[in-house]
Design a protein around this motif. Structure first.
Motif, short mmCIF file in Angstrom:
data_model
loop_
_atom_site.label_atom_id
_atom_site.label_comp_id
_atom_site.label_asym_id
_atom_site.label_seq_id
_atom_site.Cartn_x
_atom_site.Cartn_y
_atom_site.Cartn_z
N LYS A 41 0.81 -1.21 0.00
CA LYS A 41 0.00 0.00 0.00
C LYS A 41 0.85 1.27 0.00
O LYS A 41 0.35 2.37 0.20
CB LYS A 41 -0.92 0.02 1.23
CG LYS A 41 -2.08 -0.97 1.09
CD LYS A 41 -3.14 -0.67 2.10
CE LYS A 41 -4.31 -1.62 1.98
NZ LYS A 41 -5.19 -1.31 0.87
N CYS A 46 11.11 4.00 -4.60
CA CYS A 46 11.84 5.04 -3.88
C CYS A 46 13.30 5.09 -4.31
O CYS A 46 13.82 4.13 -4.87
CB CYS A 46 11.78 4.78 -2.38
SG CYS A 46 12.55 3.23 -1.92
N ARG A 118 9.03 -0.41 -3.74
CA ARG A 118 8.66 -0.69 -2.34
C ARG A 118 8.13 -2.12 -2.20
O ARG A 118 8.23 -2.71 -1.13
CB ARG A 118 7.61 0.32 -1.86
CG ARG A 118 8.10 1.75 -1.77
CD ARG A 118 9.08 1.96 -0.65
NE ARG A 118 8.51 1.75 0.66
CZ ARG A 118 7.95 2.69 1.40
NH1 ARG A 118 7.88 3.93 0.95
NH2 ARG A 118 7.46 2.42 2.60
N ALA A 171 3.97 3.31 13.88
CA ALA A 171 4.79 3.35 12.66
C ALA A 171 3.82 3.27 11.49
O ALA A 171 4.09 2.65 10.48
CB ALA A 171 5.76 2.16 12.64
N ASP A 172 2.67 3.91 11.68
CA ASP A 172 1.56 3.74 10.73
C ASP A 172 1.46 4.90 9.74
O ASP A 172 0.37 5.22 9.26
CB ASP A 172 0.23 3.51 11.49
CG ASP A 172 0.06 4.42 12.70
OD1 ASP A 172 0.99 5.19 13.01
OD2 ASP A 172 -1.01 4.37 13.33
N LEU A 282 2.50 12.88 2.29
CA LEU A 282 3.86 12.88 2.82
C LEU A 282 4.05 14.11 3.72
O LEU A 282 3.96 15.24 3.24
CB LEU A 282 4.87 12.93 1.67
CG LEU A 282 6.34 13.08 2.06
CD1 LEU A 282 6.85 11.86 2.80
CD2 LEU A 282 7.20 13.30 0.81
N GLY A 300 9.18 7.44 12.00
CA GLY A 300 8.98 7.67 10.57
C GLY A 300 7.93 8.74 10.29
O GLY A 300 7.84 9.75 11.00
N ASP A 301 7.12 8.51 9.26
CA ASP A 301 6.13 9.52 8.84
C ASP A 301 5.12 9.84 9.94
O ASP A 301 4.61 10.96 10.00
CB ASP A 301 5.38 9.03 7.59
CG ASP A 301 6.22 9.17 6.34
OD1 ASP A 301 7.45 9.40 6.46
OD2 ASP A 301 5.67 9.04 5.23
N PRO A 306 10.27 12.94 7.72
CA PRO A 306 10.96 13.06 6.43
C PRO A 306 11.83 14.32 6.32
O PRO A 306 11.56 15.33 6.96
CB PRO A 306 9.81 13.09 5.42
CG PRO A 306 8.75 12.28 6.06
CD PRO A 306 8.84 12.64 7.52
N ALA A 317 12.89 6.76 8.78
CA ALA A 317 11.96 5.81 9.42
C ALA A 317 12.73 4.66 10.06
O ALA A 317 12.45 4.25 11.19
CB ALA A 317 10.96 5.28 8.38
C1 FAD Z 1 5.05 9.53 -3.49
C2 FAD Z 1 6.14 9.40 -2.48
C3 FAD Z 1 7.45 9.19 -2.88
C4 FAD Z 1 8.47 9.06 -1.94
N1 FAD Z 1 9.74 8.83 -2.36
C5 FAD Z 1 10.72 8.60 -1.45
C6 FAD Z 1 12.04 8.27 -1.85
O1 FAD Z 1 12.33 8.23 -3.03
N2 FAD Z 1 12.97 8.00 -0.90
C7 FAD Z 1 12.67 8.04 0.44
O2 FAD Z 1 13.54 7.76 1.27
N3 FAD Z 1 11.43 8.38 0.84
C8 FAD Z 1 10.46 8.65 -0.06
N4 FAD Z 1 9.20 8.98 0.36
C9 FAD Z 1 8.93 9.04 1.79
C10 FAD Z 1 8.78 7.63 2.33
O3 FAD Z 1 7.85 6.93 1.56
C11 FAD Z 1 8.31 7.68 3.78
O4 FAD Z 1 8.99 8.65 4.50
C12 FAD Z 1 8.55 6.30 4.42
O5 FAD Z 1 7.86 5.31 3.73
C13 FAD Z 1 8.12 6.33 5.89
O6 FAD Z 1 8.14 5.03 6.41
P1 FAD Z 1 7.12 4.62 7.58
O7 FAD Z 1 7.42 3.22 7.92
O8 FAD Z 1 7.18 5.66 8.64
O9 FAD Z 1 5.69 4.78 6.94
P2 FAD Z 1 5.04 4.00 5.71
O10 FAD Z 1 6.06 3.63 4.71
O11 FAD Z 1 3.90 4.84 5.26
O12 FAD Z 1 4.53 2.66 6.35
C14 FAD Z 1 3.40 2.64 7.19
C15 FAD Z 1 2.81 1.25 7.10
O13 FAD Z 1 1.78 1.16 8.05
C16 FAD Z 1 0.64 0.55 7.46
N5 FAD Z 1 -0.51 1.08 8.18
C17 FAD Z 1 -0.98 2.35 8.19
N6 FAD Z 1 -2.03 2.46 9.01
C18 FAD Z 1 -2.23 1.24 9.54
C19 FAD Z 1 -3.17 0.73 10.47
N7 FAD Z 1 -4.12 1.52 11.00
N8 FAD Z 1 -3.12 -0.59 10.79
C20 FAD Z 1 -2.16 -1.39 10.24
N9 FAD Z 1 -1.24 -0.96 9.36
C21 FAD Z 1 -1.27 0.36 9.01
C22 FAD Z 1 0.71 0.96 6.00
O14 FAD Z 1 0.01 0.06 5.16
C23 FAD Z 1 2.20 0.97 5.75
O15 FAD Z 1 2.68 -0.26 5.27
C24 FAD Z 1 8.17 9.14 -0.57
C25 FAD Z 1 6.85 9.36 -0.16
C26 FAD Z 1 5.84 9.49 -1.10
C27 FAD Z 1 4.43 9.71 -0.63
#
Ligand code: FAD
Length: 477
Positions: A41, A46, A118, A171-172, A282, A300-301, A306, A317
């Motif tokens: 999802k 990236c 991803r 970490a959602d 983002l 993370g996000d 970011p 993250a």
């Molecule tokens: C279009 C785009 C392009 C990007 N390109 C880059 C790049 O090139 N390089 C880079 O380093 N960063 C890039 N980023 C930023 C990067 O994607 C994020 O900073 C990074 O993925 C953060 O990781 P995370 O684990 O915090 O969150 P996420 O990667 O968002 O992971 C969160 C996870 O939690 C799950 N989740 C959410 N809510 C729930 C819930 N209620 N219950 C269960 N599961 C849940 C989701 O399905 C997801 O798998 C980009 C972002 C976007 C939007």
């Protein structure tokens, strides 16, 4: 009710790395992912920066073997004007110094970036956690947190199952239910978060190698700057804008790039075919928000981590995931998971490489927001970049329209006409970054100016002008 030391909502990079770290520390940890598998999802792919070779060499060894991997050495900026004509291409550089900066297994990796889907990267990270002993539950949406006397002490799944834990890690991602339900923060303000429509294309692998090679592309012009991340046999094209600035449908913003002839030619040359359209959020802010609460941490996000300059967030993250799990482990061992005890997490990331990212957070956000994300300003910037390039070797040599010194003066005159128009931008967005230049380099520049350059330049530019411009930039005035 199932009971764990740590329960994590989210199976992306932050959740996986937190789970891996906690399991390696001997804790009982579970992480939940709403998708059928990690990465399903998320934004399609990236780019990972050079520092991955430094900080996660064992992961890089596995990433280079993944199906969609493309090694990256350059980023080309394709500059187009209001009529969609290609004005110039500017590029990042590579020097022997870069190769000496980051070494892995006796190889220099200074300018070696990585592009990966991803759907390849996230399962790899999740597997690292599972191999370390963490439990992953996919297809499980977390819908609430459990609270007792204000302290977060578990998660609730959409089926109503309750999971108890000493510490919960959110970490959602950008939407983070954990951040909001635990009361750490409300939804992001519209000026703290960007909306990013993205198109994913499949391509012919051989042609990608021949035509694009080890490069990312950025499309820069009178629109919101669009990045093109290139994978082994595909690429994605995306561009974003802060929510408080949207004035059109997301798809219309991407369509703006699709009609640029140079973009279309590139697509033809690699047999590009559109295969997916996605829109993601983002967080993009000068500094992360509050990242801890009673019994709960955000990574993370979810925490707004970011990079404030270019929105990279996966490295952040993983590192915040690691620091959150370490902090949680220490708090659990000490028998105190209160908000006060968990505030150690914020001190930890502030003192780490992650914390240094936000030293110029406001300046970085301003720089991007007021340039690449401002189509009106970019109209002027495109003219400026075109003129700067036309004065650079070898452009003046190949301008055979008139005698060389005359054409040079024509371009120089136009550049000087443009400068006053851009000076406001420079004063507000470039000059403040001057304070980031190291003291040693400031002194060296100041020494050069007061030495030979000071003697020669005044014949062309009055000395008081040089002193005031350079002094302001260096923060010496
Ligand atoms: C279009 C785009 C392009 C990007 N390109 C880059 C790049 O090139 N390089 C880079 O380093 N960063 C890039 N980023 C930023 C990067 O994607 C994020 O900073 C990074 O993925 C953060 O990781 P995370 O684990 O915090 O969150 P996420 O990667 O968002 O992971 C969160 C996870 O939690 C799950 N989740 C959410 N809510 C729930 C819930 N209620 N219950 C269960 N599961 C849940 C989701 O399905 C997801 O798998 C980009 C972002 C976007 C939007």
């Amino acid at each position: 009710m199932a009971k764990y030391d740590i329960a994590i909502s989210g199976g992306g990079p932050g959740g996986a790395y937190a789970a891996k770290t906690a399991a390696e520390l001997g804790l009982r940890v579970v992480f939940f992912e709403r998708a059928r598998k990690s990465g399903e999802k998320n934004a399609s792919g990236c780019g990972l920066g050079q520092r991955w070779w430094r900080d996660f060499p064992f992961i890089m060894d596995e990433i280079v073997e993944l199906d969609s991997y493309r090694e990256i050495h350059f980023c080309y900026f394709k500059i187009t004007d209001s009529d969609d004509r290609l004005v110039t291409t500017i590029s990042t550089a590579k020097t022997p110094k870069d190769d000496r900066r980051i070494q892995h297994k006796d190889h220099g990796y200074g300018m070696t970036g990585t592009s990966i889907y991803r759907s390849d990267l996230d399962p790899l990270l999740a597997n690292l956690a599972c191999n370390a002993g963490a439990e992953l539950r996919t297809s499980t949406l977390i819908t609430d947190v459990i609270k007792e006397k204000g302290r977060v002490c578990g998660l609730v799944t959409e089926k109503g199952e309750k999971i108890e834990a000493d510490v919960v890690i959110g970490a959602d991602g950008a939407h983070s239910l954990v951040a909001i339900a635990s009361g750490i923060r409300k939804r992001w303000n519209k000026d703290q978060i960007t909306l990013v429509p993205q198109l994913d294309f499949s391509c012919n692998e051989q042609r990608m190698d021949d035509v694009i090679g080890p490069a990312e592309l950025v499309w820069f012009g009178p629109y919101c700057g669009a990045y093109q991340v290139n994978f082994r046999d595909g690429f994605h094209l995306g561009l974003g804008q802060w929510l408080d600035k949207w004035d059109t449908r997301p798809l219309d913003m991407v369509k703006r790039i699709l009609k640029i002839p140079a973009f279309q030619a590139m697509c033809r040359s690699v047999d590009a075919e559109l295969r997916e359209y996605q829109v993601h959020l983002l967080p993009w802010m000068p500094h992360p928000g509050k990242s801890y609460g009673d019994g709960v941490l955000l990574v993370g996000d979810a925490g707004g981590f970011p990079c404030p300059l270019e929105g990279e967030g996966i490295w952040h993250a993983c590192l915040t995931g690691r620091m959150a799990a370490e902090t949680a482990a220490e708090a659990i061992a000490a028998g105190d998971v209160s908000e006060k005890a968990l505030s150690a997490y914020e001190r930890k990331w502030k003192q780490s490489a992650v914390g240094r990212e936000y030293e110029f957070g406001q300046e970085y956000v301003n720089l991007w927001k007021n340039s690449a994300f401002d189509p009106e300003f970019m109209k002027k910037m495109v003219l400026f970049l075109g003129e700067v390039q036309s004065l650079n070797f070898p452009s003046p040599v190949f301008d055979w329209s008139d005698d060389h010194m005359k054409t040079f003066n024509d371009h120089l005159g136009h550049l000087l006409d443009l400068l006053p128009e851009l000076s406001d931008f420079a004063n507000h967005n470039i000059v403040p970054l001057g304070k980031g230049i190291s003291t040693e380099n400031r002194e060296r520049i100041a020494g050069m100016i007061s030495g030979s350059i000071k003697k020669k330049l005044p014949r062309i530019i009055p000395q008081r002008v040089i002193r005031s411009v350079v002094g302001r930039f260096l923060g010496l005035a």
